[in-house]
Design a protein around this motif. Structure first.
Motif, PDB file in Angstrom:
ATOM      1  N   TYR A  47       0.852  -1.176   0.000  1.00 20.69           N
ATOM      2  CA  TYR A  47       0.000   0.000   0.000  1.00 20.69           C
ATOM      3  C   TYR A  47       0.893   1.233   0.000  1.00 20.69           C
ATOM      4  CZ  TYR A  47      -3.049   3.650   1.768  1.00 20.69           C
ATOM      5  OH  TYR A  47      -3.734   4.821   1.926  1.00 20.69           O
ATOM      6  N   SER A  48       0.488   2.246  -0.705  1.00 24.26           N
ATOM      7  CA  SER A  48       1.149   3.549  -0.586  1.00 24.26           C
ATOM      8  C   SER A  48       0.132   4.609  -0.960  1.00 24.26           C
ATOM      9  CB  SER A  48       2.389   3.640  -1.473  1.00 24.26           C
ATOM     10  OG  SER A  48       2.048   4.095  -2.762  1.00 24.26           O
ATOM     11  N   LYS A  49       0.487   5.857  -0.706  1.00 20.97           N
ATOM     12  CA  LYS A  49      -0.446   6.944  -1.014  1.00 20.97           C
ATOM     13  C   LYS A  49      -0.419   7.331  -2.486  1.00 20.97           C
ATOM     14  CE  LYS A  49      -1.212   8.840   3.452  1.00 20.97           C
ATOM     15  NZ  LYS A  49      -2.551   9.231   3.798  1.00 20.97           N
ATOM     16  N   LYS A  50       0.447   6.688  -3.274  1.00 18.02           N
ATOM     17  CA  LYS A  50       0.423   6.941  -4.711  1.00 18.02           C
ATOM     18  C   LYS A  50      -0.897   6.428  -5.262  1.00 18.02           C
ATOM     19  CE  LYS A  50       5.375   6.610  -5.454  1.00 18.02           C
ATOM     20  NZ  LYS A  50       6.452   5.819  -6.029  1.00 18.02           N
ATOM     21  N   GLU A  51      -1.497   7.221  -6.134  1.00 10.90           N
ATOM     22  CA  GLU A  51      -2.832   6.880  -6.627  1.00 10.90           C
ATOM     23  C   GLU A  51      -2.891   5.493  -7.261  1.00 10.90           C
ATOM     24  OE1 GLU A  51      -6.309   8.545  -9.585  1.00 10.90           O
ATOM     25  OE2 GLU A  51      -4.824   9.952  -8.809  1.00 10.90           O
ATOM     26  N   SER A  52      -1.872   5.104  -8.019  1.00  8.81           N
ATOM     27  CA  SER A  52      -1.903   3.800  -8.684  1.00  8.81           C
ATOM     28  C   SER A  52      -1.913   2.654  -7.672  1.00  8.81           C
ATOM     29  CB  SER A  52      -0.720   3.649  -9.635  1.00  8.81           C
ATOM     30  OG  SER A  52       0.504   3.738  -8.918  1.00  8.81           O
ATOM     31  N   LYS A  53      -1.147   2.786  -6.593  1.00  7.16           N
ATOM     32  CA  LYS A  53      -1.110   1.745  -5.550  1.00  7.16           C
ATOM     33  C   LYS A  53      -2.415   1.717  -4.760  1.00  7.16           C
ATOM     34  CE  LYS A  53       3.206  -0.024  -5.191  1.00  7.16           C
ATOM     35  NZ  LYS A  53       3.805  -1.121  -4.508  1.00  7.16           N
ATOM     36  N   ILE A  54      -2.950   2.893  -4.447  1.00 14.29           N
ATOM     37  CA  ILE A  54      -4.231   2.946  -3.740  1.00 14.29           C
ATOM     38  C   ILE A  54      -5.306   2.278  -4.578  1.00 14.29           C
ATOM     39  CG2 ILE A  54      -6.060   4.475  -2.882  1.00 14.29           C
ATOM     40  CD1 ILE A  54      -3.910   6.509  -2.159  1.00 14.29           C
ATOM     41  N   GLN A  55      -5.318   2.570  -5.877  1.00 12.19           N
ATOM     42  CA  GLN A  55      -6.326   1.989  -6.766  1.00 12.19           C
ATOM     43  C   GLN A  55      -6.223   0.465  -6.794  1.00 12.19           C
ATOM     44  OE1 GLN A  55      -8.838   3.436  -7.755  1.00 12.19           O
ATOM     45  NE2 GLN A  55      -8.485   5.444  -8.608  1.00 12.19           N
ATOM     46  N   LYS A  56      -5.001  -0.067  -6.826  1.00 13.26           N
ATOM     47  CA  LYS A  56      -4.834  -1.528  -6.812  1.00 13.26           C
ATOM     48  C   LYS A  56      -5.394  -2.124  -5.533  1.00 13.26           C
ATOM     49  CE  LYS A  56      -0.820  -1.956  -9.817  1.00 13.26           C
ATOM     50  NZ  LYS A  56       0.613  -2.241  -9.909  1.00 13.26           N
ATOM     51  N   PHE A  57      -5.101  -1.480  -4.413  1.00 16.80           N
ATOM     52  CA  PHE A  57      -5.602  -1.933  -3.109  1.00 16.80           C
ATOM     53  C   PHE A  57      -7.132  -1.915  -3.092  1.00 16.80           C
ATOM     54  CE2 PHE A  57      -6.735  -1.044   1.358  1.00 16.80           C
ATOM     55  CZ  PHE A  57      -6.116  -2.117   1.987  1.00 16.80           C
ATOM     56  N   TYR A  58      -7.715  -0.803  -3.556  1.00 11.51           N
ATOM     57  CA  TYR A  58      -9.176  -0.691  -3.570  1.00 11.51           C
ATOM     58  C   TYR A  58      -9.811  -1.646  -4.579  1.00 11.51           C
ATOM     59  CZ  TYR A  58      -8.672   3.573  -0.762  1.00 11.51           C
ATOM     60  OH  TYR A  58      -8.378   4.477   0.218  1.00 11.51           O
ATOM     61  N   ASN A  59      -9.132  -1.900  -5.681  1.00 10.69           N
ATOM     62  CA  ASN A  59      -9.676  -2.839  -6.664  1.00 10.69           C
ATOM     63  C   ASN A  59      -9.806  -4.243  -6.087  1.00 10.69           C
ATOM     64  OD1 ASN A  59     -10.008  -0.920  -8.636  1.00 10.69           O
ATOM     65  ND2 ASN A  59      -8.077  -1.355  -9.657  1.00 10.69           N
ATOM     66  N   ILE A  60      -8.901  -4.611  -5.184  1.00  8.35           N
ATOM     67  CA  ILE A  60      -9.013  -5.910  -4.519  1.00  8.35           C
ATOM     68  C   ILE A  60     -10.146  -5.880  -3.502  1.00  8.35           C
ATOM     69  CG2 ILE A  60      -7.867  -7.557  -2.969  1.00  8.35           C
ATOM     70  CD1 ILE A  60      -5.218  -6.727  -4.386  1.00  8.35           C
ATOM     71  N   LEU A  61     -10.189  -4.841  -2.684  1.00  4.28           N
ATOM     72  CA  LEU A  61     -11.249  -4.745  -1.664  1.00  4.28           C
ATOM     73  C   LEU A  61     -12.636  -4.735  -2.284  1.00  4.28           C
ATOM     74  CD1 LEU A  61     -10.091  -2.023   0.926  1.00  4.28           C
ATOM     75  CD2 LEU A  61     -10.000  -4.501   1.165  1.00  4.28           C
TER      76      LEU A  61
END
Length: 200
Positions: free
Chosen positions: A128-142
């Protein structure tokens, strides 16, 4: 309507809205305001543009060593009819509860973010990181689909209920680190989704 200050919160609720297909929920973004009066003015203007709003939620983090300023923001928002979704010290605590029981106390945002990185790598094999691309990946899984989203939201809310007991007010959140009452908003969104599902 949900008004947020941070990009992390904005992306979270946008992705949740998409997953649960909650077309009636609107989101808005405000920049961090230095005074409660400025914040309330921003929220009032944004909410005032829409005539079809039943409820307005103001979602933000408490700032370390800024209790009185946060207290002023919460009081001012309540005076104009806003519900408060407060996280102490930061929204990452709520994210962490989606994937983990969490028992540490008196944390700063950096500690919570490190723990979220470790847990997301353990559970999802992504950091996880605050970079938008990483946040989006995290949220896409959730929020891969509505059933997975509902499962993660319920798990987080249940963990928080266990953590907080019957307390859900912003006053309690402000005095207890870590804590959040964002689960009240999450339950509201889940109930709307379930009600909509029964009609279709």
């Amino acid at each position: 309507m949900i008004v947020v200050e941070g990009q992390t919160e904005k992306l979270y609720f946008e992705r949740l809205k998409e997953s649960l297909r909650l077309a009636s929920i609107s989101f808005d973004f405000i920049t961090k305001s230095s005074t409660p009066d400025k914040m309330v003015d921003s929220v009032r203007k944004k909410a005032g543009r829409r005539k079809d709003i039943d409820e307005v939620w103001y979602v933000f983090d408490s700032e370390v060593n800024q209790k009185e300023n946060v207290r002023g923001h919460c009081s001012a928002a309540q005076k104009i009819g806003c519900e408060i979704g407060l996280s102490n010290p930061c929204f990452e605590f709520w994210l962490l509860l989606h994937i983990s029981d969490y028992g540490k106390t008196n944390l700063n945002p950096e500690d919570l973010e490190k723990d979220l990185i470790a847990e997301s790598e353990k559970h999802f094999k992504i950091g996880y990181s605050k970079k938008e691309s990483k946040i989006q990946k995290f949220y896409n899984i959730l929020f891969e689909d509505k059933d997975i989203a509902e499962s993660f939201l319920k798990a987080a809310a249940d963990r928080l209920d266990k953590h907080l007991g019957s307390e859900a007010g912003w006053e309690f959140v402000l005095e207890n680190n870590p804590s959040t009452n964002v689960h009240v908003l999450a339950k509201t969104l889940l109930n709307e989704y379930k009600a909509k599902s029964r009609l279709t």
